[in-house]
Design an enzyme around this catalytic site. Structure first.
Site, PDB file in Angstrom:
ATOM      1  N   CYS A  66       0.758  -1.163   0.093  1.00 33.63           N
ATOM      2  CA  CYS A  66       0.094   0.056   0.037  1.00 33.63           C
ATOM      3  C   CYS A  66       0.919   1.417  -0.078  1.00 33.63           C
ATOM      4  O   CYS A  66       2.125   1.033  -0.038  1.00 33.63           O
ATOM      5  CB  CYS A  66      -1.035  -0.141   1.346  1.00 33.63           C
ATOM      6  SG  CYS A  66      -0.361   0.311   2.843  1.00 33.63           S
ATOM      7  N   HIS A  99      14.770 -13.473  11.936  1.00 30.51           N
ATOM      8  CA  HIS A  99      14.320 -13.629  13.191  1.00 30.51           C
ATOM      9  C   HIS A  99      12.914 -13.618  13.513  1.00 30.51           C
ATOM     10  O   HIS A  99      12.821 -13.972  14.634  1.00 30.51           O
ATOM     11  CB  HIS A  99      14.816 -12.137  13.542  1.00 30.51           C
ATOM     12  CG  HIS A  99      16.452 -12.024  13.810  1.00 30.51           C
ATOM     13  ND1 HIS A  99      17.075 -11.128  14.527  1.00 30.51           N
ATOM     14  CD2 HIS A  99      17.329 -12.898  13.197  1.00 30.51           C
ATOM     15  CE1 HIS A  99      18.216 -11.216  14.184  1.00 30.51           C
ATOM     16  NE2 HIS A  99      18.384 -12.531  13.727  1.00 30.51           N
TER      17      HIS A  99
END
Length: 144
Positions: A66, A99
């Site tokens: 977006c 991570h």
């Protein structure tokens, strides 16, 4: 071909179309949740179906776009099994996978170029989840 989901609002439409072509050349097949033009629309209308298909196992990762990347990320992260990460450089994209085991890469169309988006996507796709202490943390994200 590896299937992935992709969705964008009107601000991200052109970048979505560019990335679909870019990834097709690399052997990826898009499941496109829209939008299909630059006509103004609401990002939740494409974000929710993308997240639902990811959670159903239709594909293993997605790309969401977006204008700022924020609204679509916020919407996606309302879904329990969705971990959307807003990334605007390759390092963040790699860390999102390594991570956080991000399964949707969110991009800010108004703040990155097509070339930057390609580098971010490549970094995201080449990184792998490291597990270990990160897995323990990721497992604590969902609220059930």
């Amino acid at each position: 071909m590896i299937k992935y989901g992709i969705a964008a609002d009107h601000a991200g439409y052109e970048l979505k179309e560019h990335l679909k072509k870019y990834l097709e050349k690399k052997g990826y097949q898009a499941v496109d949740f829209g939008t299909d033009s630059t006509e103004s629309m609401d990002y939740p209308d494409v974000a929710h179906p993308l997240a639902e298909a990811l959670e159903a196992g239709d594909f293993n990762f997605g790309i969401a776009i977006c204008g700022s990347g924020n609204g679509i990320s916020m919407t996606l992260n309302k879904h329990q099994k969705t971990r959307a990460a807003l990334c605007w450089n390759p390092e963040l994209a790699a860390l999102a996978r390594q991570h956080n085991n991000a399964n949707i890469l969110s991009l800010p169309a108004r703040f990155i170029s097509e070339t930057e988006a390609e580098a971010i996507v490549d970094s995201y796709l080449s990184a792998e989840f490291e597990g270990g202490r990160h897995e323990r943390r990721v497992n604590k994200i969902a609220c059930i």
